[in-house]
Design an enzyme around this catalytic site. Sequence first.
Site, PDB file in Angstrom:
ATOM      1  N   LEU A  30       0.831  -1.206   0.000  1.00  0.00           N
ATOM      2  CA  LEU A  30       0.000   0.000   0.000  1.00  0.00           C
ATOM      3  C   LEU A  30       0.866   1.256   0.000  1.00  0.00           C
ATOM      4  CD1 LEU A  30      -2.407  -1.564   2.593  1.00  0.00           C
ATOM      5  CD2 LEU A  30      -3.087  -0.860   0.276  1.00  0.00           C
ATOM      6  N   PRO A  31       0.270   2.411  -0.356  1.00  0.00           N
ATOM      7  CA  PRO A  31       1.093   3.614  -0.508  1.00  0.00           C
ATOM      8  C   PRO A  31       1.809   4.070   0.765  1.00  0.00           C
ATOM      9  CG  PRO A  31      -1.063   3.934  -1.545  1.00  0.00           C
ATOM     10  CD  PRO A  31      -1.119   2.638  -0.785  1.00  0.00           C
TER      11      PRO A  31
ATOM     12  N   THR B  77       6.410   0.537   2.069  1.00  0.00           N
ATOM     13  CA  THR B  77       7.457   1.260   2.798  1.00  0.00           C
ATOM     14  C   THR B  77       6.771   2.216   3.764  1.00  0.00           C
ATOM     15  OG1 THR B  77       8.897   1.181   0.865  1.00  0.00           O
ATOM     16  CG2 THR B  77       9.493   2.749   2.582  1.00  0.00           C
TER      17      THR B  77
ATOM     18  N   LYS C 158      15.395  -0.482   5.076  1.00  0.00           N
ATOM     19  CA  LYS C 158      14.926   0.178   3.844  1.00  0.00           C
ATOM     20  C   LYS C 158      15.118   1.702   3.936  1.00  0.00           C
ATOM     21  CE  LYS C 158      12.312   0.966   0.164  1.00  0.00           C
ATOM     22  NZ  LYS C 158      12.785   0.679  -1.163  1.00  0.00           N
TER      23      LYS C 158
ATOM     24  N   LYS D  75       9.237  10.697  -0.098  1.00  0.00           N
ATOM     25  CA  LYS D  75       8.515   9.987   0.973  1.00  0.00           C
ATOM     26  C   LYS D  75       9.506   9.240   1.887  1.00  0.00           C
ATOM     27  CE  LYS D  75       5.962   5.807   1.620  1.00  0.00           C
ATOM     28  NZ  LYS D  75       5.480   4.578   1.007  1.00  0.00           N
TER      29      LYS D  75
HETATM   30  P1  NAD Z   1       0.835   2.460  -6.190  1.00  0.00           P
HETATM   31  O1  NAD Z   1       0.237   3.755  -5.808  1.00  0.00           O
HETATM   32  O2  NAD Z   1       1.073   2.154  -7.623  1.00  0.00           O
HETATM   33  O3  NAD Z   1      -0.051   1.256  -5.592  1.00  0.00           O
HETATM   34  C1  NAD Z   1      -0.704   1.287  -4.364  1.00  0.00           C
HETATM   35  C2  NAD Z   1      -2.081   0.680  -4.561  1.00  0.00           C
HETATM   36  O4  NAD Z   1      -2.747   0.631  -3.296  1.00  0.00           O
HETATM   37  C3  NAD Z   1      -2.978   1.508  -5.503  1.00  0.00           C
HETATM   38  O5  NAD Z   1      -3.404   0.683  -6.565  1.00  0.00           O
HETATM   39  C4  NAD Z   1      -4.118   1.962  -4.602  1.00  0.00           C
HETATM   40  O6  NAD Z   1      -5.362   2.014  -5.267  1.00  0.00           O
HETATM   41  C5  NAD Z   1      -4.121   0.879  -3.542  1.00  0.00           C
HETATM   42  N1  NAD Z   1      -4.755   1.258  -2.286  1.00  0.00           N
HETATM   43  C6  NAD Z   1      -4.671   2.411  -1.582  1.00  0.00           C
HETATM   44  N2  NAD Z   1      -5.411   2.333  -0.462  1.00  0.00           N
HETATM   45  C7  NAD Z   1      -5.977   1.110  -0.463  1.00  0.00           C
HETATM   46  C8  NAD Z   1      -6.831   0.425   0.435  1.00  0.00           C
HETATM   47  N3  NAD Z   1      -7.283   1.003   1.553  1.00  0.00           N
HETATM   48  N4  NAD Z   1      -7.214  -0.833   0.124  1.00  0.00           N
HETATM   49  C9  NAD Z   1      -6.772  -1.412  -1.011  1.00  0.00           C
HETATM   50  N5  NAD Z   1      -5.949  -0.835  -1.897  1.00  0.00           N
HETATM   51  C10 NAD Z   1      -5.565   0.420  -1.612  1.00  0.00           C
HETATM   52  O7  NAD Z   1       2.204   2.346  -5.362  1.00  0.00           O
HETATM   53  P2  NAD Z   1       3.427   1.349  -5.648  1.00  0.00           P
HETATM   54  O8  NAD Z   1       4.415   2.014  -6.534  1.00  0.00           O
HETATM   55  O9  NAD Z   1       2.883   0.004  -5.983  1.00  0.00           O
HETATM   56  O10 NAD Z   1       4.094   1.316  -4.179  1.00  0.00           O
HETATM   57  C11 NAD Z   1       3.529   0.573  -3.119  1.00  0.00           C
HETATM   58  C12 NAD Z   1       4.495   0.628  -1.935  1.00  0.00           C
HETATM   59  O11 NAD Z   1       5.761   0.113  -2.318  1.00  0.00           O
HETATM   60  C13 NAD Z   1       4.752   2.049  -1.406  1.00  0.00           C
HETATM   61  O12 NAD Z   1       4.801   1.990   0.003  1.00  0.00           O
HETATM   62  C14 NAD Z   1       6.101   2.420  -2.008  1.00  0.00           C
HETATM   63  O13 NAD Z   1       6.807   3.355  -1.228  1.00  0.00           O
HETATM   64  C15 NAD Z   1       6.787   1.062  -2.037  1.00  0.00           C
HETATM   65  N6  NAD Z   1       7.842   0.914  -3.066  1.00  0.00           N
HETATM   66  C16 NAD Z   1       7.620   1.315  -4.349  1.00  0.00           C
HETATM   67  C17 NAD Z   1       8.630   1.165  -5.297  1.00  0.00           C
HETATM   68  C18 NAD Z   1       8.419   1.599  -6.734  1.00  0.00           C
HETATM   69  O14 NAD Z   1       9.410   1.620  -7.489  1.00  0.00           O
HETATM   70  N7  NAD Z   1       7.212   1.932  -7.155  1.00  0.00           N
HETATM   71  C19 NAD Z   1       9.858   0.600  -4.939  1.00  0.00           C
HETATM   72  C20 NAD Z   1      10.037   0.158  -3.623  1.00  0.00           C
HETATM   73  C21 NAD Z   1       9.027   0.324  -2.688  1.00  0.00           C
END
Ligand code: NAD
Length: 296
Positions: A64-65, A95, A170, A245
């Site tokens: 999740l975000p 994260t 991390k 973030k």
């Molecule tokens: P994203 O925004 O693409 O995906 C998050 C998903 O969570 C979205 O589809 C959103 O609709 C969903 N969501 C939000 N609230 C919700 C809820 N209450 N119930 C169900 N679904 C819900 O983000 P991402 O890029 O997939 O990143 C996710 C996590 O991974 C973050 O914490 C980010 O910091 C971490 N991360 C991302 C990357 C990257 O390169 N994108 C790399 C390492 C870590």
Amino acid sequence: MKIAFIGLGNMGGSMAQNLLKSGHQVFGYDLSETALQHFAAAGGIVCDSPQAAAKQAEVVVSMLPAAKHVRDVYLGKHGILNVLQAGSLCIDSSTIDPQTIQEIAAAAQAKQVRVCDAPVSGGTLGAKDGTLTFMVGADDATFEAVKPVLSCMGKNLVHCGAVGTGQVAKICNNLILGISMTAVAEGMALGAKLGIDPQALAGVINSSTGRCWSSEIYNPWPDICANAPSSRGYTDGFAAQLMLKDLGLAVDAAQQAEQPVVLGSMVQKLYQQLCQDGHAHLDFSSIMHQYTTTPA
Ligand code: NAD
């Protein structure tokens, strides 16, 4: 195995697909209709709430975000801890700050549910290819129990210590990454301004003591590293807003621990400015824009 997957975004969508490819039955939930459609097309079973997904599962993975979403999904009024069966396992790969996952793990323990933090590095490409690194915070038995699930989505599983220490690893890694990327951008921009060919400068740095991942593999100056985002207009990488973030998480954690993060705070301000300037969705190596408007 029956696995619930909550949060099927850029990372979670691909991770859930890799679980499906490994033969697991995956019950998914996301707020986004598009994310659910992709998940269904890959063979996932779409559920209409986190609880509906979790009810069916022995293992839950969440991606999740930010902390408020994780807190809501686990501990909220319709949180999954209310419906999980005793003995189930939860893996949060978002994260977030270490305290939130520790609180969730403590609440879960009262219901005989085990929770671990397993944030990732490797980005969207690693998620797609199943080559993520997982930094796991868990006791020894829980780490052993989550291994078979994590190994469907990643190739390096690092046991960092007790719950919360995956997030600590991390946050500290990305603090260093943000600082080192900014240092390389600063040095490259100064060298170019003083008249050295950026290729020659990068060659010297990469065979000298300034060498680091940000200079060698992911140089922020365009056309030094052919496959780096800087050589394709800073697109398709790790977004500046995600780096911002993570720096925020590091600075907040340091404040709580009364530990100085001098460079981290300065770099956080530079990323704030970069995002305010409209570059939030560009790769984080676009911090180059804070030093020169024409890095080419
Ligand atoms: P994203 O925004 O693409 O995906 C998050 C998903 O969570 C979205 O589809 C959103 O609709 C969903 N969501 C939000 N609230 C919700 C809820 N209450 N119930 C169900 N679904 C819900 O983000 P991402 O890029 O997939 O990143 C996710 C996590 O991974 C973050 O914490 C980010 O910091 C971490 N991360 C991302 C990357 C990257 O390169 N994108 C790399 C390492 C870590």
